[in-house]
Enzyme design. Sequence first.
Site, PDB file in Angstrom:
ATOM      1  N   GLU A   1      22.648  65.917  30.983  1.00  0.00           N
ATOM      2  CA  GLU A   1      23.349  65.681  32.254  1.00  0.00           C
ATOM      3  C   GLU A   1      22.347  65.120  33.260  1.00  0.00           C
ATOM      4  OE1 GLU A   1      24.387  69.371  34.102  1.00  0.00           O
ATOM      5  OE2 GLU A   1      25.625  68.443  35.659  1.00  0.00           O
TER       6      GLU A   1
ATOM      7  N   HIS B   1      21.939  63.559  37.396  1.00  0.00           N
ATOM      8  CA  HIS B   1      22.471  63.246  38.726  1.00  0.00           C
ATOM      9  C   HIS B   1      21.387  62.576  39.544  1.00  0.00           C
ATOM     10  CE1 HIS B   1      26.095  65.489  37.964  1.00  0.00           C
ATOM     11  NE2 HIS B   1      25.331  66.431  37.443  1.00  0.00           N
ATOM     12  N   ILE B   2      21.777  61.556  40.284  1.00  0.00           N
ATOM     13  CA  ILE B   2      20.827  60.824  41.120  1.00  0.00           C
ATOM     14  C   ILE B   2      20.332  61.721  42.241  1.00  0.00           C
ATOM     15  CG2 ILE B   2      20.616  58.833  42.677  1.00  0.00           C
ATOM     16  CD1 ILE B   2      22.914  57.554  40.879  1.00  0.00           C
ATOM     17  N   SER B   3      21.258  62.434  42.865  1.00  0.00           N
ATOM     18  CA  SER B   3      20.912  63.302  43.993  1.00  0.00           C
ATOM     19  C   SER B   3      20.632  64.722  43.502  1.00  0.00           C
ATOM     20  CB  SER B   3      22.061  63.313  45.014  1.00  0.00           C
ATOM     21  OG  SER B   3      23.213  63.925  44.447  1.00  0.00           O
TER      22      SER B   3
ATOM     23  N   ARG C   1      23.070  70.478  47.597  1.00  0.00           N
ATOM     24  CA  ARG C   1      24.095  69.871  48.452  1.00  0.00           C
ATOM     25  C   ARG C   1      25.250  70.860  48.683  1.00  0.00           C
ATOM     26  NH1 ARG C   1      25.350  63.972  46.333  1.00  0.00           N
ATOM     27  NH2 ARG C   1      26.474  63.920  48.335  1.00  0.00           N
TER      28      ARG C   1
ATOM     29  N   ARG D   1      27.384  52.439  48.258  1.00  0.00           N
ATOM     30  CA  ARG D   1      27.855  53.767  48.655  1.00  0.00           C
ATOM     31  C   ARG D   1      26.674  54.610  49.160  1.00  0.00           C
ATOM     32  NH1 ARG D   1      28.557  57.852  43.520  1.00  0.00           N
ATOM     33  NH2 ARG D   1      29.521  59.108  45.160  1.00  0.00           N
TER      34      ARG D   1
ATOM     35  N   ASP E   1      35.017  69.620  27.253  1.00  0.00           N
ATOM     36  CA  ASP E   1      35.589  69.779  25.916  1.00  0.00           C
ATOM     37  C   ASP E   1      35.297  68.569  25.033  1.00  0.00           C
ATOM     38  OD1 ASP E   1      36.506  72.269  26.543  1.00  0.00           O
ATOM     39  OD2 ASP E   1      38.602  71.692  26.793  1.00  0.00           O
TER      40      ASP E   1
ATOM     41  N   ASN F   1      26.265  61.025  33.494  1.00  0.00           N
ATOM     42  CA  ASN F   1      26.414  61.366  34.911  1.00  0.00           C
ATOM     43  C   ASN F   1      27.917  61.316  35.188  1.00  0.00           C
ATOM     44  OD1 ASN F   1      26.562  61.670  37.615  1.00  0.00           O
ATOM     45  ND2 ASN F   1      24.997  60.152  38.124  1.00  0.00           N
TER      46      ASN F   1
ATOM     47  N   TYR G   1      22.074  57.790  47.678  1.00  0.00           N
ATOM     48  CA  TYR G   1      21.985  57.218  46.330  1.00  0.00           C
ATOM     49  C   TYR G   1      21.063  56.006  46.231  1.00  0.00           C
ATOM     50  CZ  TYR G   1      25.937  60.329  45.666  1.00  0.00           C
ATOM     51  OH  TYR G   1      26.735  61.444  45.615  1.00  0.00           O
TER      52      TYR G   1
ATOM     53  N   ALA H   1      31.709  62.733  40.343  1.00  0.00           N
ATOM     54  CA  ALA H   1      32.580  63.765  40.930  1.00  0.00           C
ATOM     55  C   ALA H   1      33.240  64.642  39.866  1.00  0.00           C
ATOM     56  CB  ALA H   1      33.641  63.103  41.804  1.00  0.00           C
TER      57      ALA H   1
ATOM     58  N   PRO I   1      32.967  58.165  38.140  1.00  0.00           N
ATOM     59  CA  PRO I   1      33.547  57.429  39.256  1.00  0.00           C
ATOM     60  C   PRO I   1      32.574  57.133  40.391  1.00  0.00           C
ATOM     61  CG  PRO I   1      34.345  59.698  39.215  1.00  0.00           C
ATOM     62  CD  PRO I   1      33.633  59.456  37.916  1.00  0.00           C
ATOM     63  N   ASN I   2      32.731  55.951  40.935  1.00  0.00           N
ATOM     64  CA  ASN I   2      32.019  55.459  42.118  1.00  0.00           C
ATOM     65  C   ASN I   2      30.573  55.060  41.850  1.00  0.00           C
ATOM     66  OD1 ASN I   2      34.256  55.857  43.985  1.00  0.00           O
ATOM     67  ND2 ASN I   2      33.913  58.044  43.642  1.00  0.00           N
TER      68      ASN I   2
HETATM   69  C1  DQA Z   1      26.312  62.463  41.599  1.00  0.00           C
HETATM   70  C2  DQA Z   1      26.559  63.712  42.437  1.00  0.00           C
HETATM   71  C3  DQA Z   1      28.056  64.022  42.511  1.00  0.00           C
HETATM   72  O1  DQA Z   1      28.278  65.201  43.287  1.00  0.00           O
HETATM   73  C4  DQA Z   1      28.794  62.882  43.169  1.00  0.00           C
HETATM   74  O2  DQA Z   1      30.180  63.119  43.174  1.00  0.00           O
HETATM   75  C5  DQA Z   1      28.472  61.555  42.571  1.00  0.00           C
HETATM   76  C6  DQA Z   1      27.102  61.279  42.121  1.00  0.00           C
HETATM   77  C7  DQA Z   1      24.824  62.079  41.572  1.00  0.00           C
HETATM   78  O3  DQA Z   1      24.471  61.262  40.709  1.00  0.00           O
HETATM   79  O4  DQA Z   1      24.028  62.532  42.386  1.00  0.00           O
HETATM   80  O5  DQA Z   1      29.312  60.676  42.530  1.00  0.00           O
HETATM   81  O6  DQA Z   1      26.693  62.744  40.260  1.00  0.00           O
END
Ligand code: DQA
Length: 146
Positions: A98, A100-102, A107, A17, A87, A74, A22, A77, A9-10
Amino acid sequence: MKALVVNGPNLNMLGIREPDIYGRRTYDDLVSLCRDAGGQAGFDEVEVVQSNHEGDLIDMIQQAYGRYDGIVINPAAYTHTSVGLLDALKAVSLPAVEVHISEVDAREAFRQVSYVRGACFATVTGEGLEGYAHALRLLAARLSAR
Ligand code: DQA
């Protein structure tokens, strides 16, 4: 060799955003980056998908079974909440990375919990969009070593 890149999501809001976290590059930029980096890493096909809905993400992971050799994910949230995604990854048992951008582990405390990590052989965080290229290289290396 085929890879599926799954985004939660997002992430479709990249570029809009929280650009301080990001960056300013867009979701379309991310799709191009994954295709280019995947090709360079040796993949014949890299499909990049995104959904804001947990069940759709689970469907996408299930449908990867028998169609893709590995997954870069990724979960955004849902990383921090979803046993369902964990699962699904365990169910298809495809090698997964896995990403993550950040730098999630630096955090808020709630972002330092990852359910999907238990089904991934590697995690890449804090490398911006380039982290997806890193994740695809890790996946290609794992698949080539089979
Ligand atoms: C994220 C980090 C998550 O905590 C956050 O909810 C995101 C992006 C990242 O790519 O850094 O939506 O997965």
